[in-house]
Design an enzyme around this catalytic site. Structure first.
Site, short mmCIF file in Angstrom:
data_model
loop_
_atom_site.label_atom_id
_atom_site.label_comp_id
_atom_site.label_asym_id
_atom_site.label_seq_id
_atom_site.Cartn_x
_atom_site.Cartn_y
_atom_site.Cartn_z
N TYR A 107 0.83 -1.21 0.00
CA TYR A 107 0.00 0.00 0.00
C TYR A 107 0.86 1.26 0.00
CZ TYR A 107 -2.96 3.81 1.49
OH TYR A 107 -3.60 5.02 1.55
N HIS B 203 -3.19 16.45 -2.45
CA HIS B 203 -3.57 16.55 -1.03
C HIS B 203 -3.30 17.93 -0.43
CE1 HIS B 203 -4.07 12.32 -1.52
NE2 HIS B 203 -4.16 12.04 -0.24
N ASN C 281 1.46 11.16 6.09
CA ASN C 281 0.68 10.30 6.97
C ASN C 281 1.18 10.49 8.39
OD1 ASN C 281 -0.45 6.95 6.06
ND2 ASN C 281 -1.48 8.90 5.96
N TYR D 75 -16.58 31.56 46.05
CA TYR D 75 -15.83 30.44 45.47
C TYR D 75 -14.68 30.89 44.58
CZ TYR D 75 -19.65 27.26 46.88
OH TYR D 75 -20.57 26.53 47.57
N ARG E 18 -12.04 31.50 47.22
CA ARG E 18 -11.80 30.39 48.13
C ARG E 18 -11.33 29.13 47.40
NH1 ARG E 18 -16.75 27.72 51.07
NH2 ARG E 18 -17.67 29.71 50.45
N PHE F 27 -1.84 6.57 12.18
CA PHE F 27 -2.07 7.98 11.83
C PHE F 27 -3.33 8.54 12.47
CE2 PHE F 27 -3.60 5.18 8.35
CZ PHE F 27 -4.95 5.25 8.65
N GLU G 32 -12.31 5.55 4.63
CA GLU G 32 -11.84 6.17 5.87
C GLU G 32 -13.08 6.69 6.61
OE1 GLU G 32 -9.07 8.94 4.17
OE2 GLU G 32 -7.83 7.32 3.37
#
Length: 506
Positions: free
Chosen positions: A52, A82, A194, A277, A280, A326, A411
């Site tokens: 792959y 990409h 990746n 608060y 404190r 990844f 994916e």
């Protein structure tokens, strides 16, 4: 010199490389591991086995076999297709962390790249060539594909970089620095993109900034405590030991030291029995925020030294294994958890601001105005703090619970971790402005109480901050004061606590 092994990065070493510009080199054993791993890849390519991303397409195209003559072109096409990032670019600091983390993960010797590729990343670091990387476009699984593609292209002389104080063409900057663009070989484009280096880099910078901001918040809240004549008994060590959270105990210990010699603090029953608060519970709330920071640090330091690309090549067994390292889920969760700590640091600070300016809650001039009625004083500064806190609440929504399938449902679950990290970073900028507003109001309030009655620690802070913004003697454009102090907190006020016995190194 920092020698990369793939296993030895810490927050301290990252700070040295990113902010002190310490030089980087590959450690000898890592160099040998990279070379051995590349030889394995080349042998596997020669065997014509299907692997792959080496001789197949990507994502849904993983079943498409690529001719051997096109393997290098495949990697270049991967980067081009990409590089779809959009929006404003990451800061140079974040870009620099991304370069360092990418070099370190490749140094582990499981990514199948040539030594020349890792050396190019390191050369960019040492020459201070920082890729211009758009912030938006990553799903946080399959790696930070879009941002890392923009980073990778600059190594080839494409895209833009920051160099010598300006943004310029990558090829021009590379030549000016005495370097040369590289060309990718099989597997190398995929090995570069990746991974989780974008979300992790943003997370690292967020960690560094929040660490500093939490310490600053303790100092500023101590000044507010004096301005409101807080009851010191709430910080008693016995009280906090009875609960047992070490972070809470450490905050209480630091508050006791910061206020030890103050003549403005009170005892239980002296003016009132209990404080609100927001005074404190400073140790309980900020202590819990420290817990989110420490959790994030633990996960970030693991990820800094992780192999997060796919597939991985194991030379010892001559095996290529496809998996999902990844996937950004661990960092997505860490960033979403960190956001809660950031949000609550701002929330409690805004409540203290309200107590400083609201005449129904204190005995100070209304809204700390020098001329109440004619002049509004700090009234609208509290509005701004409230607005920032409210914005933080929307950004604190967990990014990690969302997932949108991609690549034709191949994916089908993603982390959105980069969105979580980016939101954490945005929230930090908001929170810093909130505590800047608290500091402005606290300084104004202690002037009414008597500066000479402050503790040495808070008086030191008061004097330093007054060099940045003057006392409020009449209404003015307070936006400038807020931004001036926020910028000072971010860039100049780094080491404010000299009380090392309780300033544990987190």
């Amino acid at each position: 010199m920092i020698y990369l092994t793939g296993n030895n990065l810490t927050m301290d070493t990252v700070e040295r490389v990113v902010f002190q510009k310490e030089k980087v080199a590959l450690e000898g054993a890592a160099r040998l591991a990279i070379q051995k791993n590349r030889s394995t890849v080349e042998a596997l390519i020669a065997s014509r086995d299907t692997m792959y991303g080496i001789n197949t397409g990507f994502g849904k195209f993983s079943d498409v076999i690529i001719d051997e003559a096109d393997l290098d072109t495949l990697q270049l096409n991967l980067l081009y297709s990409h590089a779809c990032g959009v929006g404003s670019p990451f800061s140079e600091s974040i870009s620099r962390v991304m370069l360092l983390l990418r070099a370190n993960t490749l140094a582990k010797g499981h990514s199948g790249v040539r030594i020349e590729l890792v050396e190019q990343l390191i050369a960019f670091l040492n020459a201070e060539i920082h890729p211009v990387i758009p912030q938006q476009g990553s799903l946080g699984a399959s790696g930070d594909l879009a941002p890392l593609s923009h980073l990778a292209l600059t190594l080839l002389g494409e895209g833009s970089v920051y160099y010598a104080g300006k943004q310029q063409d990558a090829n021009v900057a590379i030549r000016k620095a005495g370097l040369s663009p590289i060309r990718l070989k099989a597997k190398e484009g995929l090995a570069l993109i990746n991974g989780t280096q974008a979300m992790t880099a943003v997370g690292v910078i967020a960690y560094i900034e929040f660490h500093r901001l939490l310490i600053q918040s303790e100092h500023i809240s101590a000044m507010t405590f004096e301005a409101l004549r807080g009851i010191i008994d709430a910080f008693d060590s016995a009280l906090h030991a009875a609960r047992g959270h070490k972070e809470q105990e450490m905050v209480a210990a630091r508050m006791r030291i910061l206020l030890a010699d103050s003549k403005l603090i009170t005892k239980q029953g002296e003016l009132r029995v209990q404080d609100a608060y927001s005074l404190r519970c400073i140790p309980q709330v900020l202590g819990a925020s420290w817990q989110t920071l420490l959790y994030a640090k633990e996960k970030l330091e693991v990820e800094m030294n992780a192999v997060t690309d796919n597939p991985l090549i194991f030379s010892e067994i001559e095996k290529v294994i496809s998996g999902g390292n990844f996937h950004g889920q661990p960092i997505a969760f860490a960033m979403d958890f960190l956001k809660l700590g950031i949000a609550e640091t701002a929330n409690i600070a805004e409540r203290r601001i309200e107590r400083l300016v609201n005449p129904q809650l204190n005995d100070l001039p209304p809204f700390l105005s020098p001329n109440p009625g004619l002049e509004s004083g700090a009234m609208i500064m509290q509005y701004t703090a409230a607005s920032l806190v409210s914005e933080n609440k929307t950004l604190a929504h967990p990014a990690s619970v969302d997932s949108i399938p991609s690549s034709a449902n191949q994916e089908d679950h993603v982390s959105m971790g980069t969105i979580g990290a980016r939101h954490a970073f945005q929230m930090l900028q908001n929170t810093r402005r909130v505590i800047a507003i608290e500091l402005i109001c606290a300084m104004q309030a202690v002037e009414y109480r008597g500066i000479d009655r402050m503790s040495l620690s808070t008086r030191k802070l008061y004097k330093a901050a007054r060099l940045q913004v003057p006392s409020i003697t009449q209404d003015r454009i307070f936006s400038k004061d807020i931004e001036t102090l926020a910028n000072w907190l971010k860039h100049s006020w780094h080491k404010i606590d000299e009380q090392q016995p309780v300033q544990q190194k987190w």
